[in-house]
Design an enzyme around this catalytic site. Structure first.
Site, PDB file in Angstrom:
ATOM      1  N   GLN A  13     -24.639  31.184  -0.244  1.00  0.00           N
ATOM      2  CA  GLN A  13     -25.760  31.954   0.308  1.00  0.00           C
ATOM      3  C   GLN A  13     -25.649  33.441  -0.026  1.00  0.00           C
ATOM      4  O   GLN A  13     -26.616  34.064  -0.461  1.00  0.00           O
ATOM      5  CB  GLN A  13     -25.827  31.755   1.835  1.00  0.00           C
ATOM      6  CG  GLN A  13     -27.074  32.369   2.456  1.00  0.00           C
ATOM      7  CD  GLN A  13     -27.018  32.384   3.974  1.00  0.00           C
ATOM      8  OE1 GLN A  13     -25.962  32.210   4.577  1.00  0.00           O
ATOM      9  NE2 GLN A  13     -28.152  32.610   4.605  1.00  0.00           N
ATOM     10  N   ILE A  36     -17.239  25.936  -7.606  1.00  0.00           N
ATOM     11  CA  ILE A  36     -16.549  24.653  -7.762  1.00  0.00           C
ATOM     12  C   ILE A  36     -17.327  23.689  -8.655  1.00  0.00           C
ATOM     13  O   ILE A  36     -16.773  22.806  -9.277  1.00  0.00           O
ATOM     14  CB  ILE A  36     -16.257  24.011  -6.379  1.00  0.00           C
ATOM     15  CG1 ILE A  36     -15.355  22.789  -6.503  1.00  0.00           C
ATOM     16  CG2 ILE A  36     -17.537  23.637  -5.660  1.00  0.00           C
ATOM     17  CD1 ILE A  36     -13.920  23.053  -6.263  1.00  0.00           C
ATOM     18  N   ARG A  37     -18.698  23.861  -8.699  1.00  0.00           N
ATOM     19  CA  ARG A  37     -19.503  23.028  -9.600  1.00  0.00           C
ATOM     20  C   ARG A  37     -20.499  23.884 -10.343  1.00  0.00           C
ATOM     21  O   ARG A  37     -20.890  24.937  -9.871  1.00  0.00           O
ATOM     22  CB  ARG A  37     -20.315  21.943  -8.909  1.00  0.00           C
ATOM     23  CG  ARG A  37     -20.030  21.553  -7.591  1.00  0.00           C
ATOM     24  CD  ARG A  37     -20.958  20.503  -7.000  1.00  0.00           C
ATOM     25  NE  ARG A  37     -21.804  21.097  -5.985  1.00  0.00           N
ATOM     26  CZ  ARG A  37     -21.363  21.434  -4.791  1.00  0.00           C
ATOM     27  NH1 ARG A  37     -20.113  21.252  -4.479  1.00  0.00           N
ATOM     28  NH2 ARG A  37     -22.176  21.962  -3.929  1.00  0.00           N
ATOM     29  N   TYR A 143     -13.269  28.336  11.846  1.00  0.00           N
ATOM     30  CA  TYR A 143     -13.748  29.407  10.968  1.00  0.00           C
ATOM     31  C   TYR A 143     -13.268  30.760  11.481  1.00  0.00           C
ATOM     32  O   TYR A 143     -12.708  31.570  10.732  1.00  0.00           O
ATOM     33  CB  TYR A 143     -15.272  29.356  10.917  1.00  0.00           C
ATOM     34  CG  TYR A 143     -15.922  30.411  10.043  1.00  0.00           C
ATOM     35  CD1 TYR A 143     -15.647  30.481   8.682  1.00  0.00           C
ATOM     36  CD2 TYR A 143     -16.847  31.312  10.573  1.00  0.00           C
ATOM     37  CE1 TYR A 143     -16.250  31.434   7.874  1.00  0.00           C
ATOM     38  CE2 TYR A 143     -17.465  32.263   9.777  1.00  0.00           C
ATOM     39  CZ  TYR A 143     -17.167  32.324   8.426  1.00  0.00           C
ATOM     40  OH  TYR A 143     -17.766  33.259   7.635  1.00  0.00           O
ATOM     41  N   LYS A 147     -10.645  33.426   9.772  1.00  0.00           N
ATOM     42  CA  LYS A 147     -11.057  34.791   9.443  1.00  0.00           C
ATOM     43  C   LYS A 147     -10.183  35.821  10.161  1.00  0.00           C
ATOM     44  O   LYS A 147      -9.829  36.854   9.594  1.00  0.00           O
ATOM     45  CB  LYS A 147     -12.543  35.005   9.796  1.00  0.00           C
ATOM     46  CG  LYS A 147     -13.495  34.291   8.849  1.00  0.00           C
ATOM     47  CD  LYS A 147     -13.397  34.816   7.424  1.00  0.00           C
ATOM     48  CE  LYS A 147     -14.371  34.174   6.471  1.00  0.00           C
ATOM     49  NZ  LYS A 147     -14.173  34.610   5.073  1.00  0.00           N
TER      50      LYS A 147
END
Length: 315
Positions: A13, A36-37, A143, A147
């Site tokens: 994003q 990654i792709r 998360y 962080k």
């Protein structure tokens, strides 16, 4: 000598818009996007792109060497809601990708790092209104824990090894051009799409859940601004608080209704409500404004106008 930049997680994003903006500033050939792709999208098609696994140190080191990289923007992460579904992988990705980049800087392979933190570092015991830069931090999500730990490691690598690592704690980010990435603040993006397509939206948070938010244009501007600031202006080497606006689902719905009068919202809180309840309602970012002259441009009203204008243009 032009700066050579590697963006890890360029198709996410934030990474998508950051890549475009950095290419405008530094030149297309000087900004290497990676993920990654390899998707068929603007980021991949508009300049140099490499497939990379952020957990593979040797891959990152190889790219740094062959492209003679000076700066890395590490945008790869599992966000709050997604991370709760896969805690072990979230910890692995969010922490070890950071160690790889910090260790490249320690080995003098790169000169500067940008690593994003988040309001998720705060927790239920943190003061909710005007959350200060320095305060109680007891995050309750995977998360947030990753962080918070990452902030401490960034500070440690700066203090012990002199690493130039820069970070901001992003609030919820709202963008018209990229889909949300699995965060708790995603409703504030989805609500615009549903307002235009269905005239109705079922919100996964309660109507009065107030959270700090920011329009993506401001987030990208802040990211580039902190990286371009002279080193002596960067006083905080964990992560800077960053703010623009705070609102509830009720308030954003009311703003949208000014433009789409028959828009309706229903509320059906899910597991993300508990995450949202543990986060601040508003952020004090006085340190960023003082140290490197941060100023936001968009408030709720101007953001709503811009979101609807751009989404309508895409239809």
């Amino acid at each position: 000598m032009s700066t050579k930049i590697l963006i890890i997680g360029a198709c996410g994003q934030i990474g998508t818009e950051l890549t475009h903006q950095l290419r405008k500033i530094y030149g297309i050939e000087n900004v290497i996007a990676s993920d990654i792709r390899k998707l068929n999208n603007d980021v991949v098609n508009s300049g140099p792109f490499e497939v990379i696994n952020a957990l593979d140190f040797n891959q990152i080191e190889h790219l740094v060497e062959i492209h003679e990289i000076d700066e890395i923007y590490l945008m790869a992460a599992l966000l709050s809601a997604t991370a709760e579904k896969n805690p072990a992988f979230a910890w692995d990705l969010n922490m070890n990708s950071l160690f790889h980049v910090l260790n490249l800087a320690k080995a003098k392979k790169i000169k500067k790092i940008f690593w994003p933190s988040s309001i998720a570092v705060f927790g239920p015991t943190t003061p909710k209104e005007n959350t200060p830069q320095y305060t109680i931090m007891e995050p309750s999500t995977v998360y947030g824990i990753s962080k918070q730990a990452g902030e401490r490691w960034c500070e440690y690598y700066h203090n012990i090894f002199g690493i130039d690592v820069r970070s901001i704690r992003y609030p919820g980010l709202i963008s018209w051009s990229t889909p949300p990435g699995g965060g708790t603040t995603d409703y504030a993006v989805d609500i615009f799409h549903k307002a235009l397509s269905d005239k109705t939206y079922e919100c996964f948070l309660s109507s009065e859940t107030k959270m700090p938010m920011m329009y993506m244009d401001d987030a990208i501007a802040a990211t580039i601004q902190i990286m371009q600031a002279p080193v002596e202006q960067i006083k905080i080497h964990s992560s800077y608080n960053l703010a623009a606006m705070s609102f509830t689902p009720t308030e954003i719905a009311a703003e949208i209704k000014k433009h789409i009068p028959d828009f309706t919202v229903t509320y059906k809180p899910d597991f993300r409500q508990k995450i949202a309840d543990s986060w601040p309602a508003s952020i004090d970012d006085a340190e960023a404004r003082k140290d490197w002259n941060w100023k936001h441009k968009f408030d709720l009203e101007s953001m709503t106008v811009d979101m609807l204008k751009n989404l309508n243009a895409e239809k």
